[in-house]
Design a protein around this motif. Structure first.
Motif, PDB file in Angstrom:
ATOM      1  N   VAL A  44      50.087  43.652  38.923  1.00  0.00           N
ATOM      2  CA  VAL A  44      51.367  43.068  38.516  1.00  0.00           C
ATOM      3  C   VAL A  44      51.479  41.663  39.096  1.00  0.00           C
ATOM      4  CG1 VAL A  44      53.869  43.294  38.635  1.00  0.00           C
ATOM      5  CG2 VAL A  44      52.442  45.335  38.470  1.00  0.00           C
ATOM      6  N   LYS A  45      51.832  40.700  38.246  1.00  0.00           N
ATOM      7  CA  LYS A  45      52.056  39.307  38.668  1.00  0.00           C
ATOM      8  C   LYS A  45      53.448  38.901  38.199  1.00  0.00           C
ATOM      9  CE  LYS A  45      47.831  38.378  40.113  1.00  0.00           C
ATOM     10  NZ  LYS A  45      47.512  38.060  41.465  1.00  0.00           N
ATOM     11  N   LYS A  46      54.348  38.604  39.145  1.00  0.00           N
ATOM     12  CA  LYS A  46      55.708  38.209  38.775  1.00  0.00           C
ATOM     13  C   LYS A  46      56.041  36.859  39.372  1.00  0.00           C
ATOM     14  CE  LYS A  46      60.318  40.138  38.201  1.00  0.00           C
ATOM     15  NZ  LYS A  46      61.044  38.943  38.172  1.00  0.00           N
ATOM     16  N   GLU A  47      56.483  35.965  38.515  1.00  0.00           N
ATOM     17  CA  GLU A  47      56.903  34.628  38.946  1.00  0.00           C
ATOM     18  C   GLU A  47      58.391  34.666  39.296  1.00  0.00           C
ATOM     19  OE1 GLU A  47      54.883  31.961  39.276  1.00  0.00           O
ATOM     20  OE2 GLU A  47      53.206  33.252  38.698  1.00  0.00           O
ATOM     21  N   PRO A  48      58.810  33.941  40.334  1.00  0.00           N
ATOM     22  CA  PRO A  48      60.234  33.898  40.677  1.00  0.00           C
ATOM     23  C   PRO A  48      61.066  33.416  39.481  1.00  0.00           C
ATOM     24  CG  PRO A  48      58.906  32.805  42.363  1.00  0.00           C
ATOM     25  CD  PRO A  48      57.991  33.106  41.201  1.00  0.00           C
ATOM     26  N   GLY A  49      62.153  34.105  39.237  1.00  0.00           N
ATOM     27  CA  GLY A  49      63.047  33.731  38.151  1.00  0.00           C
ATOM     28  C   GLY A  49      62.728  34.386  36.819  1.00  0.00           C
ATOM     29  N   ASP A  50      61.539  34.944  36.656  1.00  0.00           N
ATOM     30  CA  ASP A  50      61.195  35.629  35.404  1.00  0.00           C
ATOM     31  C   ASP A  50      61.751  37.047  35.413  1.00  0.00           C
ATOM     32  OD1 ASP A  50      59.848  33.426  34.518  1.00  0.00           O
ATOM     33  OD2 ASP A  50      57.837  34.261  34.811  1.00  0.00           O
ATOM     34  N   LEU A  51      62.274  37.492  34.285  1.00  0.00           N
ATOM     35  CA  LEU A  51      62.761  38.868  34.175  1.00  0.00           C
ATOM     36  C   LEU A  51      61.595  39.843  34.270  1.00  0.00           C
ATOM     37  CD1 LEU A  51      64.903  41.034  33.573  1.00  0.00           C
ATOM     38  CD2 LEU A  51      64.576  40.549  31.131  1.00  0.00           C
ATOM     39  N   HIS A  52      60.516  39.528  33.562  1.00  0.00           N
ATOM     40  CA  HIS A  52      59.387  40.451  33.488  1.00  0.00           C
ATOM     41  C   HIS A  52      58.179  39.952  34.261  1.00  0.00           C
ATOM     42  CE1 HIS A  52      61.041  43.296  30.704  1.00  0.00           C
ATOM     43  NE2 HIS A  52      61.510  42.297  29.981  1.00  0.00           N
ATOM     44  N   ALA A  53      57.438  40.907  34.758  1.00  0.00           N
ATOM     45  CA  ALA A  53      56.145  40.621  35.379  1.00  0.00           C
ATOM     46  C   ALA A  53      55.097  40.537  34.278  1.00  0.00           C
ATOM     47  CB  ALA A  53      55.779  41.734  36.357  1.00  0.00           C
ATOM     48  N   GLY A  54      53.985  39.932  34.593  1.00  0.00           N
ATOM     49  CA  GLY A  54      52.810  39.982  33.735  1.00  0.00           C
ATOM     50  C   GLY A  54      51.830  40.957  34.362  1.00  0.00           C
ATOM     51  N   PHE A  55      50.851  41.366  33.605  1.00  0.00           N
ATOM     52  CA  PHE A  55      49.860  42.315  34.103  1.00  0.00           C
ATOM     53  C   PHE A  55      48.478  41.721  33.881  1.00  0.00           C
ATOM     54  CE2 PHE A  55      53.674  44.556  33.078  1.00  0.00           C
ATOM     55  CZ  PHE A  55      53.840  45.427  34.147  1.00  0.00           C
ATOM     56  N   LEU A  56      47.595  41.899  34.854  1.00  0.00           N
ATOM     57  CA  LEU A  56      46.292  41.260  34.834  1.00  0.00           C
ATOM     58  C   LEU A  56      45.222  42.220  35.329  1.00  0.00           C
ATOM     59  CD1 LEU A  56      44.678  38.508  34.655  1.00  0.00           C
ATOM     60  CD2 LEU A  56      45.229  38.233  37.069  1.00  0.00           C
ATOM     61  N   LYS A  57      44.088  42.228  34.649  1.00  0.00           N
ATOM     62  CA  LYS A  57      42.928  43.001  35.092  1.00  0.00           C
ATOM     63  C   LYS A  57      41.718  42.081  34.953  1.00  0.00           C
ATOM     64  CE  LYS A  57      40.370  47.238  34.319  1.00  0.00           C
ATOM     65  NZ  LYS A  57      40.255  48.447  33.490  1.00  0.00           N
ATOM     66  N   VAL A  58      41.125  41.713  36.089  1.00  0.00           N
ATOM     67  CA  VAL A  58      39.993  40.785  36.108  1.00  0.00           C
ATOM     68  C   VAL A  58      38.692  41.582  36.116  1.00  0.00           C
ATOM     69  CG1 VAL A  58      38.892  38.910  37.403  1.00  0.00           C
ATOM     70  CG2 VAL A  58      41.387  39.091  37.342  1.00  0.00           C
ATOM     71  N   SER A  59      37.694  41.088  35.374  1.00  0.00           N
ATOM     72  CA  SER A  59      36.390  41.750  35.324  1.00  0.00           C
ATOM     73  C   SER A  59      35.714  41.666  36.693  1.00  0.00           C
ATOM     74  CB  SER A  59      35.501  41.110  34.257  1.00  0.00           C
ATOM     75  OG  SER A  59      35.198  39.781  34.623  1.00  0.00           O
ATOM     76  N   PRO A  60      34.794  42.578  36.981  1.00  0.00           N
ATOM     77  CA  PRO A  60      34.119  42.569  38.279  1.00  0.00           C
ATOM     78  C   PRO A  60      33.441  41.234  38.623  1.00  0.00           C
ATOM     79  CG  PRO A  60      33.638  44.611  37.124  1.00  0.00           C
ATOM     80  CD  PRO A  60      34.385  43.719  36.167  1.00  0.00           C
ATOM     81  N   ASP A  61      32.937  40.525  37.603  1.00  0.00           N
ATOM     82  CA  ASP A  61      32.285  39.239  37.891  1.00  0.00           C
ATOM     83  C   ASP A  61      33.284  38.081  38.000  1.00  0.00           C
ATOM     84  OD1 ASP A  61      33.018  38.698  35.269  1.00  0.00           O
ATOM     85  OD2 ASP A  61      30.969  38.605  34.501  1.00  0.00           O
ATOM     86  N   GLY A  62      34.576  38.362  37.738  1.00  0.00           N
ATOM     87  CA  GLY A  62      35.619  37.351  37.876  1.00  0.00           C
ATOM     88  C   GLY A  62      35.702  36.345  36.746  1.00  0.00           C
ATOM     89  N   LYS A  63      34.880  36.503  35.714  1.00  0.00           N
ATOM     90  CA  LYS A  63      34.851  35.518  34.628  1.00  0.00           C
ATOM     91  C   LYS A  63      35.839  35.836  33.507  1.00  0.00           C
ATOM     92  CE  LYS A  63      30.072  34.136  35.315  1.00  0.00           C
ATOM     93  NZ  LYS A  63      28.736  34.095  34.751  1.00  0.00           N
ATOM     94  N   ASP A  64      36.144  37.107  33.308  1.00  0.00           N
ATOM     95  CA  ASP A  64      37.005  37.508  32.203  1.00  0.00           C
ATOM     96  C   ASP A  64      38.195  38.306  32.716  1.00  0.00           C
ATOM     97  OD1 ASP A  64      35.354  36.465  30.095  1.00  0.00           O
ATOM     98  OD2 ASP A  64      33.979  38.124  30.468  1.00  0.00           O
ATOM     99  N   ALA A  65      39.231  38.358  31.899  1.00  0.00           N
ATOM    100  CA  ALA A  65      40.424  39.099  32.290  1.00  0.00           C
ATOM    101  C   ALA A  65      41.113  39.675  31.062  1.00  0.00           C
ATOM    102  CB  ALA A  65      41.379  38.192  33.047  1.00  0.00           C
ATOM    103  N   VAL A  66      41.856  40.732  31.302  1.00  0.00           N
ATOM    104  CA  VAL A  66      42.775  41.284  30.319  1.00  0.00           C
ATOM    105  C   VAL A  66      44.165  40.901  30.810  1.00  0.00           C
ATOM    106  CG1 VAL A  66      43.647  43.387  29.235  1.00  0.00           C
ATOM    107  CG2 VAL A  66      41.231  43.230  29.864  1.00  0.00           C
ATOM    108  N   VAL A  67      44.954  40.285  29.946  1.00  0.00           N
ATOM    109  CA  VAL A  67      46.277  39.799  30.333  1.00  0.00           C
ATOM    110  C   VAL A  67      47.313  40.413  29.399  1.00  0.00           C
ATOM    111  CG1 VAL A  67      47.721  37.742  30.608  1.00  0.00           C
ATOM    112  CG2 VAL A  67      45.270  37.607  31.079  1.00  0.00           C
ATOM    113  N   LEU A  68      48.440  40.830  29.967  1.00  0.00           N
ATOM    114  CA  LEU A  68      49.549  41.351  29.172  1.00  0.00           C
ATOM    115  C   LEU A  68      50.824  40.681  29.666  1.00  0.00           C
ATOM    116  CD1 LEU A  68      50.660  43.360  27.065  1.00  0.00           C
ATOM    117  CD2 LEU A  68      50.871  45.023  28.920  1.00  0.00           C
TER     118      LEU A  68
END
Length: 178
Positions: A44-68
């Motif tokens: 979970v990644k939440k920025e101050p002031g945002d109603l909703h958090a974002g969601f992130l899953k980074v690949s083991p090698d750190g090059k790719d991610a799934v973002v919601l």
């Protein structure tokens, strides 16, 4: 004896079903009209002031991610018109090139809420590089009370064969307060 064996067999099968179900910690911040079970393994990644958090899953090698990313907005248009605006915004987004709408269709949740699902293929350049990655973008759009719209934007490498199922399964758990 046979009845006991059959009974034990069914008890065993029932216990497997319960064990296979993953527990859900519903996400739904105060002031939001929605709740859902976020995809397993996402941070979970939440920025101050945002109603909703974002969601992130980074690949083991750190090059790719799934973002919601989640957004709620109050607009006085139909869900179909909102979908059309989201299609237009996908083509206008300068972060992506060669954007192509692959599918558009209805996407119901497990509790019967009807929504739209828009799937795009696009390319995006890596930061500080000329290398372009092929990505899949999926927009999930749902209608809330009094003109409210809920918009989920999922983004992941098009070669990731598990991300789409991961996100689709989470979207089926959406509940919107009426």
């Amino acid at each position: 004896m046979r009845r006991l064996t059959v009974t034990l067999f069914f008890i065993f099968l029932s216990s497997l079903t319960v064990l296979a179900q993953q527990p859900c910690k519903p996400y739904g911040p105060a002031g939001s009209i929605l709740s859902f079970c976020p995809p397993a393994g996402m941070t979970v990644k939440k920025e101050p002031g945002d109603l909703h958090a974002g969601f992130l899953k980074v690949s083991p090698d750190g090059k790719d991610a799934v973002v919601l990313v989640i957004n709620e907005s109050q607009v006085d248009i139909s869900l179909g018109e909102f979908g059309y605006e989201m299609i237009s915004s996908a083509y206008e987004d300068a972060s992506f090139t060669d954007t192509t709408l692959i599918t558009i269709g209805e996407y119901p949740t497990a509790n019967g809420l009807r929504g739209l699902r828009l799937v795009f293929l696009a390319e995006t350049a890596r930061k500080g590089s000329t290398v372009k990655d092929k990505v899949e973008r999926i927009f999930y759009l749902y209608e809330g009370p009094k003109g409210a719209k809920v918009f989920f934007n999922a983004l992941f490498p098009s070669a990731d064969t598990t991300a789409e199922t991961l996100i689709d399964n989470a979207m089926k758990t959406i509940k919107i307060k009426k």
